[in-house]
Every structure is written in structure tokens, then in C-alpha cells.
Design a protein around this motif. Structure first.
Motif, PDB file in Angstrom:
ATOM      1  N   ASP A  87       0.817  -1.210   0.000  1.00 55.42           N
ATOM      2  CA  ASP A  87       0.000   0.000   0.000  1.00 55.42           C
ATOM      3  C   ASP A  87       0.855   1.266   0.000  1.00 55.42           C
ATOM      4  OD1 ASP A  87      -2.105  -1.700  -0.033  1.00 55.42           O
ATOM      5  OD2 ASP A  87      -2.874  -1.215   1.951  1.00 55.42           O
ATOM      6  N   ALA A  88       2.012   1.204   0.670  1.00 52.78           N
ATOM      7  CA  ALA A  88       2.910   2.358   0.650  1.00 52.78           C
ATOM      8  C   ALA A  88       3.457   2.586  -0.759  1.00 52.78           C
ATOM      9  CB  ALA A  88       4.059   2.138   1.637  1.00 52.78           C
ATOM     10  N   PHE A  89       3.780   1.496  -1.464  1.00 53.89           N
ATOM     11  CA  PHE A  89       4.294   1.611  -2.827  1.00 53.89           C
ATOM     12  C   PHE A  89       3.234   2.197  -3.755  1.00 53.89           C
ATOM     13  CE2 PHE A  89       5.577   0.432  -7.028  1.00 53.89           C
ATOM     14  CZ  PHE A  89       6.964   0.390  -7.000  1.00 53.89           C
ATOM     15  N   LEU A  90       2.015   1.687  -3.658  1.00 55.70           N
ATOM     16  CA  LEU A  90       0.938   2.185  -4.528  1.00 55.70           C
ATOM     17  C   LEU A  90       0.670   3.665  -4.284  1.00 55.70           C
ATOM     18  CD1 LEU A  90      -1.644  -0.760  -4.361  1.00 55.70           C
ATOM     19  CD2 LEU A  90       0.119  -0.337  -6.088  1.00 55.70           C
ATOM     20  N   GLN A  91       0.683   4.044  -3.012  1.00 51.68           N
ATOM     21  CA  GLN A  91       0.412   5.443  -2.668  1.00 51.68           C
ATOM     22  C   GLN A  91       1.531   6.353  -3.161  1.00 51.68           C
ATOM     23  OE1 GLN A  91      -2.531   6.459  -1.066  1.00 51.68           O
ATOM     24  NE2 GLN A  91      -1.817   8.469  -1.715  1.00 51.68           N
ATOM     25  N   LYS A  92       2.756   5.925  -2.971  1.00 55.02           N
ATOM     26  CA  LYS A  92       3.897   6.766  -3.319  1.00 55.02           C
ATOM     27  C   LYS A  92       4.054   6.921  -4.826  1.00 55.02           C
ATOM     28  CE  LYS A  92       8.951   6.969  -2.849  1.00 55.02           C
ATOM     29  NZ  LYS A  92      10.151   6.312  -2.261  1.00 55.02           N
ATOM     30  N   HIS A  93       3.901   5.822  -5.557  1.00 57.18           N
ATOM     31  CA  HIS A  93       4.218   5.855  -6.989  1.00 57.18           C
ATOM     32  C   HIS A  93       3.027   6.218  -7.868  1.00 57.18           C
ATOM     33  CE1 HIS A  93       8.354   4.287  -6.697  1.00 57.18           C
ATOM     34  NE2 HIS A  93       7.903   3.659  -5.634  1.00 57.18           N
ATOM     35  N   TRP A  94       1.813   5.868  -7.433  1.00 57.51           N
ATOM     36  CA  TRP A  94       0.657   6.092  -8.293  1.00 57.51           C
ATOM     37  C   TRP A  94      -0.483   6.819  -7.585  1.00 57.51           C
ATOM     38  CZ3 TRP A  94       1.735   0.343  -9.039  1.00 57.51           C
ATOM     39  CH2 TRP A  94       2.735   0.164  -9.990  1.00 57.51           C
ATOM     40  N   ASN A  95      -0.206   7.306  -6.352  1.00 59.02           N
ATOM     41  CA  ASN A  95      -1.252   7.991  -5.580  1.00 59.02           C
ATOM     42  C   ASN A  95      -2.538   7.160  -5.557  1.00 59.02           C
ATOM     43  OD1 ASN A  95      -2.297  10.078  -4.004  1.00 59.02           O
ATOM     44  ND2 ASN A  95      -3.176  11.122  -5.798  1.00 59.02           N
ATOM     45  N   TRP A  96      -2.366   5.887  -5.265  1.00 62.51           N
ATOM     46  CA  TRP A  96      -3.458   4.920  -5.370  1.00 62.51           C
ATOM     47  C   TRP A  96      -3.718   4.276  -4.008  1.00 62.51           C
ATOM     48  CZ3 TRP A  96      -6.141   3.452  -9.880  1.00 62.51           C
ATOM     49  CH2 TRP A  96      -6.995   2.335  -9.744  1.00 62.51           C
ATOM     50  N   SER A  97      -4.999   4.162  -3.655  1.00 64.53           N
ATOM     51  CA  SER A  97      -5.370   3.506  -2.399  1.00 64.53           C
ATOM     52  C   SER A  97      -5.975   2.142  -2.703  1.00 64.53           C
ATOM     53  CB  SER A  97      -6.384   4.353  -1.622  1.00 64.53           C
ATOM     54  OG  SER A  97      -6.929   3.593  -0.554  1.00 64.53           O
TER      55      SER A  97
END
Length: 483
Positions: free
Chosen positions: A161-171
Motif C-alpha cells: 500500500d505504501a508503494f501504490l500510494q507513493k508511486h501512483w497515488n493509489w489507495s
């Protein structure tokens, strides 16, 4: 009419509780196995247990007591010196006292009004554990879990979830996985725990999203192989989401080179999770603490206390470098932890856990640590390592045994060497099974590079050198009988 059925609701129930505890303790002491296992087969045990789980009328106490005696007598005796198969420890007496309190109070850790002092104790203890691991006091936090499987899953969930948020602003919590998630990769050693693949599949990344890295001759992840694999992933437009290092592999007790792996992980922006379910105990050994140097660089850590802290199952923790990552699993329920509670400063540990109802397992660890003290805890951890080294010395000296790897914690992997021409894999498998079926010993087994092996897991610091000598002689005798 039902008051006497519940603890401490009346004077009669208090008296009944006292009597019940004494009778139960007597049953355990009288029926506790005097050998590693009764030797009964699954079908034997099935015939022992009736299907009448709910009789029309209450059964007399003696009948209930007999059921308890049957269960105790047909369980593995984890404190027996010939029980050495798994990371399965004999529990401390002090932890059993705490278990009684935990069960009697029946606090549930999902809201402050169900577990007020329990909440405060767990919160303080998890932050103390973070400090022991070298995580920053200003940001670190943790939660108690049911075991390394849950802790490893939490580490990879928060990493994803940290990767998705950081790279694609995705939850992922809100929208599930984006199509690009198929490019995510988790890297771990070739002998890392199977829960890495299990977690990847449960997180929607698939077991194919796990890349296993070659190990050295002591079964530690090879940093140069990790470096080259990270480079190859980049060339394929694949994204290293997390690197999982192991501090204490299940079979060999191997501790990966944590500092080097942390540096490589962070250089490519990957989360660094340390599975220290087994080796986390080394944090409390003055003699061997250096083995886990670099653990302080972890983004998350799994540590089990039902291994080399001698706690009853379950008792584990997940430690997190930056508590803000818990936001990825934060959910509010009006009946349980409304947002207003947070504004009022009411602690709600349900926001840091994957579970809702949860036991107050921090108590038994706290009571045990208080009862032992740091010096004795360290001596007990060191003793298990000394026992493994003694077993390895005996195996090296035996002409019909082969040491597969030098012990690094409290496990010893080896093989029985039969006469030339015999099927060594079959015989090694038969040795373990025959000892178990006969109730003579409970030892471990595993496969190493395609070969069937035996394993001793030294979890009981009360075991003597003479006990190990007798156990190894028994294994040799069984080997000759199976050859």
C-alpha cells in the motif's frame, strides 16, 4: 439461576473457580506424558473421541475430567528433552500464570472500554519492543499478532500500500489493485519462509510476484545476487516493492546480512521487512546480538515470543518503523472506535491490527520478562545455541551421521548415512516416522537441495548434554533398524 456458571459473580462462583483451578492443575500434572508422545495414530485418536459434544444434560465432573486427561495424555510433551522437531517451545510457568489471568479477565483488545489497562500495557510494550530493535522512538509503533505468518503478511500489506500510494497515488483500501500491480515484485532468499508466497497470493500479487534469491553455503541471502536481480528487474520494467530478509530461517537459523540488504532495498525504494520470528530473540542476547546488526534499518519486523521467549501460543508482534503506515488499514466503526475517540485521545488498538477481537497476550510476555530478568533470559537463549553446537559436535564425530550445515541458532540439520546401496532418503524419512509412531522421540525433517534430512530444534534450555547424546544414539539405533 446461572450466576454460579460465571467467574467471580458470586462468592459461590469464586469458590468454584478456586476448586476448578486446583483440580485442573492436578489433572495436568498427573496425566502429563512422561514420553514425547503416546504413539497413537490418527485413527486411534479418532476412536478415542466420541461425537457427543453436546449431551442433553450436563456431564458429571469426573467424566469431564477424564476427557481432559485423555487430551493431556495424547498431546506432544513439549518440555520433554526428546521433543525437538519444531520451533515449538515449552512454556514458562510464569507465562502459564499470566495465561490464567488473561483467560479469566477475557479482555478484548479492540476498544479501550473493553480493555483499558490492557490497551495501555500493549501500547507501552510494543513501543518498548521497537526501541529494543533500534527503531526510532518518535515514529515507531507495533501490534501483537498471532504469529510470524500474520506479521509477515502485515509487513507486505503495508509495503504494497505504501508503494501504490507513493508511486501512483493509489489507495488499494479504497480501489483495489491497479493494473500496474502485476509488475510488483517481492524479493526474499531461497530459504525464506513460505508465508512470503502465501502473503503475495493473498495480497492479489500472486506467488509469481515473489523472486527468490540464491543463498551462500550457510543459507544466507547473497547480497551480490540480490543486487544483480534488482538490476535485471529494472531492465524488465518490473518494480521491486519489498525485500524480505530473514533473521533466523526455520531450518538453519540463518541470519541474512541485514545491513547490506537494507542498503540495497532502500537504494531502489523498496520496503525492507525483516522476518525475525525466530532470530528476534538475539536482540536480548549480549553474546549474539551482533548477529542481527542492521535490523534497526527495517521498515517492519516480525518477532515471535512463542519461540525463544518460551510463551504459550499465540504471542508475537509486528513492529513498524513509521506508525503512519498503519493508516492503510485504519477503519472506523461507530459502535467500536468512532473518529471522535481519536480526537479525544482515546487509544483504539483496532486501528493498528488486522484483527478485531484479540487477546491480551502482552501480559504473559510482560510477566515472564519481569520474572526472568534480562540476564536470565539472555542465558536461556544462549543455552539453546550451546545445545545445538553440542549436538553438531556429536554428529560430526559419528561415522554414520552427516552434518548438513553448521548450526547458526538452535537448529541442527543432518542425515543418517546408511550402508552403501541403501536408499538414504527413505531411511531418513523412516527414522523420524518410526520414532514418532513409537512415542520415543519427536524430531524434525526437511529436504535440503533434494535430499531428505533430519533436524533437531533445541528449544528447551533445561535439556542436558546427556539428553542430546541419548537422543542421537537413539536416532542411530533407529537408523540401523530401518536400513
Amino acid at each position: 439461576m446461572f450466576e454460579s456458571e460465571f467467574l467471580l459473580s458470586t462468592e459461590d462462583s469464586k469458590d468454584a473457580f478456586r476448586r476448578l483451578i486446583l483440580k485442573t492443575a492436578e489433572i495436568i500434572c498427573e496425566s502429563f506424558p512422561d514420553r514425547p508422545y503416546s504413539g497413537k495414530s490418527p485413527s486411534d485418536l479418532a476412536h478415542t473421541i466420541t461425537n457427543d459434544f453436546l449431551p442433553q444434560r450436563a456431564a458429571p465432573w469426573e467424566q469431564v475430567a477424564e476427557t481432559l486427561r485423555t487430551v493431556v495424555a495424547n498431546s506432544v510433551a513439549v518440555s520433554h528433552p526428546y521433543t525437538a522437531a519444531h520451533l515449538h517451545c515449552p512454556p514458562l510457568l510464569s507465562s502459564l500464570a499470566a495465561e490464567l489471568v488473561i483467560s479469566a479477565l477475557n479482555q478484548s483488545m479492540d476498544s479501550f472500554d473493553q480493555a483499558p489497562i490492557s490497551t495501555v500495557v500493549e501500547q507501552k510494550m510494543t513501543r518498548w519492543l521497537c526501541a529494543q530493535a533500534g527503531l526510532p522512538a518518535a515514529s515507531a509503533d507495533g501490534t501483537f499478532t498471532t504469529g510470524g505468518s500474520q506479521s509477515n503478511y502485515m509487513g507486505l500489506l503495508l509495503a504494497r500500500d505504501a508503494f501504490l500510494q507513493k508511486h501512483w497515488n493509489w489507495s488499494a483500501q479504497k480501489s483495489g489493485l491497479p493494473p500496474e500491480a502485476r509488475r510488483l515484485r517481492i524479493l526474499c532468499s531461497d530459504v525464506a519462509h513460505f508465508t512470503v508466497e502465501k502473503s503475495a497470493s493473498q495480497l492479489g500479487l500472486g506467488a509469481d510476484g515473489v523472486v527468490r534469491i540464491d543463498v551462500d553455503d550457510r543459507f544466507r541471502m547473497d547480497p551480490e545476487m540480490l543486487r544483480s536481480t534488482l538490476r535485471a528487474l529494472g531492465e524488465q520494467s518490473l518494480l521491486p516493492m519489498a525485500v524480505v530478509a530473514t533473521a533466523g530461517t526455520t531450518d538453519f537459523g540463518s541470519v541474512d546480512p541485514l545491513s547490506e540488504l537494507a542498503s540495497l532495498a532502500h537504494d531502489v525504494g523498496a520496503w525492507f521487512h525483516v522476518d525475525a520470528a525466530y532470530g528476534g530473540a538475539l536482540l536480548f542476547s549480549a553474546r549474539y546480538r551482533d548477529k542481527v546488526a542492521g535490523i534497526e534499518a527495517a521498515d517492519s519486523i516480525a518477532v515471535d515470543f512463542h519461540k525463544l521467549f518460551w510463551q504459550p501460543i499465540p504471542c508475537s508482534a509486528f513492529l513498524l518503523r513509521d506508525a503512519r503506515h498503519f493508516d492503510a488499514i485504519r477503519v472506523y466503526a461507530d459502535y467500536l472506535n468512532p473518529e471522535a475517540h481519536e480526537e479525544q485521545g482515546v487509544p483504539n488498538l483496532v486501528t493498528t491490527s488486522l484483527l478485531t477481537s484479540r487477546r491480551f497476550d502482552a501480559l504473559k510476555l510482560w510477566i515472564s520478562l519481569q520474572t526472568l530478568g534480562r540476564d536470565k533470559l539472555a542465558a536461556m537463549i544462549d543455552r539453546t545455541i550451546a545445545l545445538a553446537n553440542h549436538a553438531a559436535t556429536l554428529i560430526r564425530a559419528a561415522s554414520d551421521l552427516e552434518l548438513v550445515c553448521e548450526p547458526q541458532l538452535s537448529t541442527v540439520v543432518f542425515r543418517y548415512i546408511p550402508p552403501a546401496g541403501a536408499d538414504a532418503d527413505r531411511i531418513n524419512s523412516a527414522i523420524r516416522q518410526s520414532l514418532f509412531d513409537g512415542g520415543l522421540a519427536v524430531i524434525g525433517h526437511t529436504r535440503v537441495r533434494g535430499r531428505q534430512c533430519l533436524k533437531l530444534t533445541c528449544m528447551n534450555p533445561a535439556t542436558t548434554e546427556a539428553n542430546l547424546e541419548e537422543l542421537i544414539a537413539l536416532i542411530q539405533m533407529q537408523g540401523r533398524a530401518c536400513a
